[in-house]
Scaffold this active site. Structure first.
Site, PDB file in Angstrom:
ATOM      1  N   LYS A  37       1.018  -1.254  -0.046  1.00 29.17           N
ATOM      2  CA  LYS A  37      -0.041   0.099   0.096  1.00 29.17           C
ATOM      3  C   LYS A  37       0.865   1.158   0.000  1.00 29.17           C
ATOM      4  O   LYS A  37       0.541   2.259  -0.732  1.00 29.17           O
ATOM      5  CB  LYS A  37      -0.781   0.096   1.389  1.00 29.17           C
ATOM      6  CG  LYS A  37      -1.438   1.492   1.600  1.00 29.17           C
ATOM      7  CD  LYS A  37      -2.568   1.261   2.847  1.00 29.17           C
ATOM      8  CE  LYS A  37      -1.817   1.447   3.991  1.00 29.17           C
ATOM      9  NZ  LYS A  37      -1.244   3.029   4.325  1.00 29.17           N
ATOM     10  N   ASN A  38       2.109   1.119   0.998  1.00 28.53           N
ATOM     11  CA  ASN A  38       2.925   2.449   0.962  1.00 28.53           C
ATOM     12  C   ASN A  38       3.745   2.690   0.036  1.00 28.53           C
ATOM     13  O   ASN A  38       4.767   3.513   0.173  1.00 28.53           O
ATOM     14  CB  ASN A  38       3.221   2.589   2.476  1.00 28.53           C
ATOM     15  CG  ASN A  38       2.344   2.394   3.450  1.00 28.53           C
ATOM     16  OD1 ASN A  38       1.207   2.648   3.149  1.00 28.53           O
ATOM     17  ND2 ASN A  38       2.200   2.238   4.452  1.00 28.53           N
ATOM     18  N   ARG A 111      -3.450  10.796   3.345  1.00 28.53           N
ATOM     19  CA  ARG A 111      -2.259  11.834   3.467  1.00 28.53           C
ATOM     20  C   ARG A 111      -1.592  11.945   2.288  1.00 28.53           C
ATOM     21  O   ARG A 111      -0.887  12.830   1.847  1.00 28.53           O
ATOM     22  CB  ARG A 111      -1.388  11.433   4.660  1.00 28.53           C
ATOM     23  CG  ARG A 111      -2.015  11.579   5.867  1.00 28.53           C
ATOM     24  CD  ARG A 111      -0.965  11.148   7.039  1.00 28.53           C
ATOM     25  NE  ARG A 111       0.411  11.482   6.942  1.00 28.53           N
ATOM     26  CZ  ARG A 111       0.605  12.994   7.787  1.00 28.53           C
ATOM     27  NH1 ARG A 111      -0.071  13.618   8.024  1.00 28.53           N
ATOM     28  NH2 ARG A 111       2.023  13.160   7.406  1.00 28.53           N
ATOM     29  N   CYS A 135      -4.949   8.151   9.120  1.00 26.21           N
ATOM     30  CA  CYS A 135      -5.350   7.458  10.372  1.00 26.21           C
ATOM     31  C   CYS A 135      -4.920   8.436  11.482  1.00 26.21           C
ATOM     32  O   CYS A 135      -4.066   9.512  11.546  1.00 26.21           O
ATOM     33  CB  CYS A 135      -4.464   6.306  10.935  1.00 26.21           C
ATOM     34  SG  CYS A 135      -5.010   4.861   9.489  1.00 26.21           S
ATOM     35  N   ASP A 325       4.204   0.283  12.346  1.00 29.85           N
ATOM     36  CA  ASP A 325       2.919  -0.547  11.912  1.00 29.85           C
ATOM     37  C   ASP A 325       2.817  -2.000  12.389  1.00 29.85           C
ATOM     38  O   ASP A 325       1.702  -2.582  12.223  1.00 29.85           O
ATOM     39  CB  ASP A 325       3.099  -0.374  10.426  1.00 29.85           C
ATOM     40  CG  ASP A 325       2.845   0.977   9.962  1.00 29.85           C
ATOM     41  OD1 ASP A 325       3.089   1.191   8.691  1.00 29.85           O
ATOM     42  OD2 ASP A 325       2.733   1.740  10.512  1.00 29.85           O
ATOM     43  N   VAL A 347       7.795   6.066  17.259  1.00 32.21           N
ATOM     44  CA  VAL A 347       7.860   6.799  16.084  1.00 32.21           C
ATOM     45  C   VAL A 347       6.742   7.892  16.002  1.00 32.21           C
ATOM     46  O   VAL A 347       6.943   8.958  15.709  1.00 32.21           O
ATOM     47  CB  VAL A 347       7.477   5.798  14.990  1.00 32.21           C
ATOM     48  CG1 VAL A 347       7.259   6.553  13.396  1.00 32.21           C
ATOM     49  CG2 VAL A 347       8.628   4.844  14.986  1.00 32.21           C
TER      50      VAL A 347
HETATM   51  C1  EPZ Z   1       4.443   6.426   6.347  1.00 36.73           C
HETATM   52  O1  EPZ Z   1       3.305   7.566   7.180  1.00 36.73           O
HETATM   53  C2  EPZ Z   1       3.221   5.364   6.485  1.00 36.73           C
HETATM   54  N1  EPZ Z   1       2.095   5.809   5.574  1.00 36.73           N
HETATM   55  C3  EPZ Z   1       2.860   4.866   7.701  1.00 36.73           C
HETATM   56  O2  EPZ Z   1       1.992   3.725   7.567  1.00 36.73           O
HETATM   57  C4  EPZ Z   1       4.190   4.356   8.769  1.00 36.73           C
HETATM   58  O3  EPZ Z   1       3.590   4.182   9.609  1.00 36.73           O
HETATM   59  C5  EPZ Z   1       5.173   5.642   8.640  1.00 36.73           C
HETATM   60  O4  EPZ Z   1       5.261   5.992   7.435  1.00 36.73           O
HETATM   61  C6  EPZ Z   1       6.311   5.285   9.365  1.00 36.73           C
HETATM   62  O5  EPZ Z   1       7.016   4.028   8.588  1.00 36.73           O
HETATM   63  C7  EPZ Z   1       2.050   6.055   4.193  1.00 36.73           C
HETATM   64  O6  EPZ Z   1       3.068   5.688   3.686  1.00 36.73           O
HETATM   65  C8  EPZ Z   1       0.950   6.208   3.744  1.00 36.73           C
HETATM   66  P1  EPZ Z   1       6.488   9.645   8.917  1.00 36.73           P
HETATM   67  P2  EPZ Z   1       4.314   9.208   7.290  1.00 36.73           P
HETATM   68  O7  EPZ Z   1       6.488  10.928   8.071  1.00 36.73           O
HETATM   69  O8  EPZ Z   1       5.019   9.227   6.088  1.00 36.73           O
HETATM   70  C9  EPZ Z   1       6.818  13.185  12.270  1.00 36.73           C
HETATM   71  C10 EPZ Z   1       0.181   2.588   7.657  1.00 36.73           C
HETATM   72  O9  EPZ Z   1      -0.705   1.858   8.784  1.00 36.73           O
HETATM   73  N2  EPZ Z   1       6.742  14.093  10.946  1.00 36.73           N
HETATM   74  O10 EPZ Z   1       7.749   8.533   8.851  1.00 36.73           O
HETATM   75  O11 EPZ Z   1       3.210   9.919   7.470  1.00 36.73           O
HETATM   76  C11 EPZ Z   1       5.245  12.176  12.566  1.00 36.73           C
HETATM   77  O12 EPZ Z   1       4.619  13.057  13.266  1.00 36.73           O
HETATM   78  C12 EPZ Z   1       0.398   3.912   7.884  1.00 36.73           C
HETATM   79  O13 EPZ Z   1       0.194   1.983   6.570  1.00 36.73           O
HETATM   80  C13 EPZ Z   1       6.699  15.423  11.558  1.00 36.73           C
HETATM   81  O14 EPZ Z   1       7.116  15.689  12.624  1.00 36.73           O
HETATM   82  O15 EPZ Z   1       5.199   9.044   8.516  1.00 36.73           O
HETATM   83  C14 EPZ Z   1       5.848  10.970  12.979  1.00 36.73           C
HETATM   84  O16 EPZ Z   1       5.978  11.059  14.313  1.00 36.73           O
HETATM   85  C15 EPZ Z   1       0.285   4.419   9.252  1.00 36.73           C
HETATM   86  N3  EPZ Z   1       6.795  16.256  10.577  1.00 36.73           N
HETATM   87  C16 EPZ Z   1       7.299  10.609  12.172  1.00 36.73           C
HETATM   88  O17 EPZ Z   1       7.623  11.857  11.855  1.00 36.73           O
HETATM   89  C17 EPZ Z   1       6.479  16.024   9.318  1.00 36.73           C
HETATM   90  O18 EPZ Z   1       6.410  17.035   8.268  1.00 36.73           O
HETATM   91  C18 EPZ Z   1       7.171   9.806  11.374  1.00 36.73           C
HETATM   92  O19 EPZ Z   1       6.312  10.134  10.319  1.00 36.73           O
HETATM   93  C19 EPZ Z   1       6.253  14.511   8.929  1.00 36.73           C
HETATM   94  C20 EPZ Z   1       6.288  13.577  10.115  1.00 36.73           C
END
Ligand code: EPZ
Length: 453
Positions: A37-38, A111, A135, A325, A347
């Site tokens: 999916k991702n 997102r 989510c 995840d 995370v």
């Molecule tokens: C991706 O989300 C995945 N989603 C998530 O899977 C996955 O859990 C996550 O990466 C971590 O591996 C998709 O790919 C659609 P991040 P993403 O940016 O990109 C902070 C699922 O169940 N952050 O790596 O949104 C954030 O708050 C989903 O399939 C900022 O602070 O995750 C978090 O604490 C859930 N500012 C951390 O980084 C930003 O601008 C990790 O988020 C961006 C992120």
């Protein structure tokens, strides 16, 4: 509607949204896991960057893919089924700006729209991104994304219902260091840098398998991307990219979810398409918890090796650590372990709320809002982290529960399958956002349930 963990959900009530599950039967059989999916959703966005059509293979039939397909279509991209089952052909020849209403009508539950910024700025010189869905696991900020886009020369104008971006002078290479190895922000940089004028250096990048697969997609399109040691990625911008032909890597999150289902229901599930390399860290924890697995060329068979299961101490982390995840389905299995387990969620700032419903079913889980220390800790402490202490084994009994998010929802379903008695699980539509043919797979594995609403 107030959820058991005190948060609120506005379930999108539709047929196929409420399951009545009768627990106590082990899940046994085979599930075929398609593309991740991702990755698939991001590769679809990347097609906007090509001057010719792209073909994406092994695309999962899930809501998140439908959302991206609709967003591409409102921007004039022609998306059609390919000659191979599960493949899409994406032709950007007719790409054009889209109206806010159209974009907002399709973007609501995802997102991914934030990743349209770079490609649309390259193509049209402007973009509008509505406020994001996705989510509810923390407040999911996009500051890293917007800072990166400004670094490329984009003008970012926050508006009441979204963000308007423009690039009057085009986009140029940038020097970017991410405060945290964010998956989405890394994808944002990749999708923008490949056609920016000049070289981009990205430091503290995410290096998840899905990121590496996206780099593979972009390289097929003609991008020049070098992956250096210590999370550094260099991208040399090029003037033109062509379409790609790509088969997405498998969905390791779905594979790990079914593995935990086998563990907690004392079943045996062959996950066709699962590969060892992308699941190394998961497989170590799975075995330490008392699970067993057989790896073959075409998949992995997961089963419980010992009863009761064994307690483990796990820290979620960015790749190659234990993926965030994976923790929710694992926690359900740890309720059946003989002793005290600890899961440190490092995370996301709010991804353990789902455990309240498991306690309603008889689990003994205590969430420490400010995390916990431990001499075994290796992941640097983060202010936002939380920790769950799971004491088992605790028999689970049926309950009425509402799905809060994608992985938490999956966790609830396998808890209900392992519980004694009947559960009603509602708001299940969220699970079908990310798990292809979810009901069919449950049924094929022998789950005893009815769709009641
Ligand atoms: C991706 O989300 C995945 N989603 C998530 O899977 C996955 O859990 C996550 O990466 C971590 O591996 C998709 O790919 C659609 P991040 P993403 O940016 O990109 C902070 C699922 O169940 N952050 O790596 O949104 C954030 O708050 C989903 O399939 C900022 O602070 O995750 C978090 O604490 C859930 N500012 C951390 O980084 C930003 O601008 C990790 O988020 C961006 C992120």
């Amino acid at each position: 509607m107030t959820l058991v963990d005190g948060t609120t959900a506005t379930p999108t009530k539709k047929l196929g949204d409420v399951l009545e599950i009768r627990g106590g039967r082990p899940l046994r059989g085979q599930v075929d896991v398609k593309g991740a999916k991702n990755l698939a959703t991001k590769a679809m966005v990347a097609s906007l960057l090509g001057s010719t059509p792209s073909t994406l293979r092994d695309v999962p039939e899930i809501r998140d893919v439908e959302v991206v397909r609709s967003l591409l279509e409102v921007h004039g991209v022609a998306v059609t089924e390919g000659d191979e089952a599960g493949s899409l052909v994406l032709d950007p020849a007719g790409a054009a700006s889209a109206g806010f209403e159209e974009i907002d009508a399709h973007a609501g539950s995802s997102r991914i729209p934030i990743l349209f910024c770079g490609p649309l700025l390259h193509l049209l010189g402007q973009a509008f991104i509505p406020d994001l869905g996705g989510c509810r696991i923390g407040d999911r900020p996009i500051d890293f994304h917007l800072d990166a886009l400004r670094n490329f020369g984009a003008v970012v104008d926050k508006q009441p219902n979204g963000i308007r971006l423009s690039a009057p002078d085009g986009l140029h290479g940038a020097n970017i260091e991410l405060p945290y190895p964010s998956v989405g922000a890394t994808e944002q940089v990749l999708l923008t840098a490949v056609k920016a004028k000049g070289v981009t250096e990205l430091r503290n990048a995410a290096i998840e398998p899905e990121i590496m697969d996206l780099i593979g997609v972009l390289q097929k399109m003609g991008a020049i991307i070098s992956y250096e040691p210590n999370r550094v990625i260099f991208i040399e911008g090029v003037d033109e990219l062509r379409g790609y032909d790509h088969r997405s890597l498998f969905d390791r999150n779905e594979a790990a979810s079914w593995a935990c289902a086998a563990l907690v229901t004392d079943g045996e599930i062959f996950v066709k398409g699962a590969r060892q390399y992308e699941m190394l860290t998961f497989l170590n924890v799975f075995r330490k918890a008392g699970g067993d697995f057989d790896i073959t060329d075409d998949g992995i068979t997961f089963r419980r090796g010992e009863t009761p299961l064994k307690p483990v101490k796990v820290e979620t982390d960015v790749h190659p650590g234990f993926m965030t995840d994976w923790q929710q389905p694992l926690i359900v299995a740890l309720t059946q372990a003989n002793g005290e387990s600890v899961v440190h969620e490092t995370v996301y700032e709010n991804r353990l709320g789902f455990t309240a419903a498991l306690n309603k079913m008889g689990a003994d889980i205590v969430v420490h809002e400010n995390g916990l220390d431990g001499d075994y800790r290796r992941v640097p402490r983060r202010p936002l982290e939380q920790a769950a202490v799971i004491t088992g084994p605790t028999p689970l009994h049926g309950a009425d529960i509402v799905v809060p998010d994608l992985r938490g929802g999956y966790a609830y379903v396998i808890a209900a399958l392992a519980a004694d008695g009947t559960s009603r699980v509602s708001n299940v539509g969220i699970i079908r956002r990310g798990y292809e043919k979810f009901f069919e797979k449950l049924s094929d594995l022998g789950a005893d349930f009815d769709v009641v609403g």
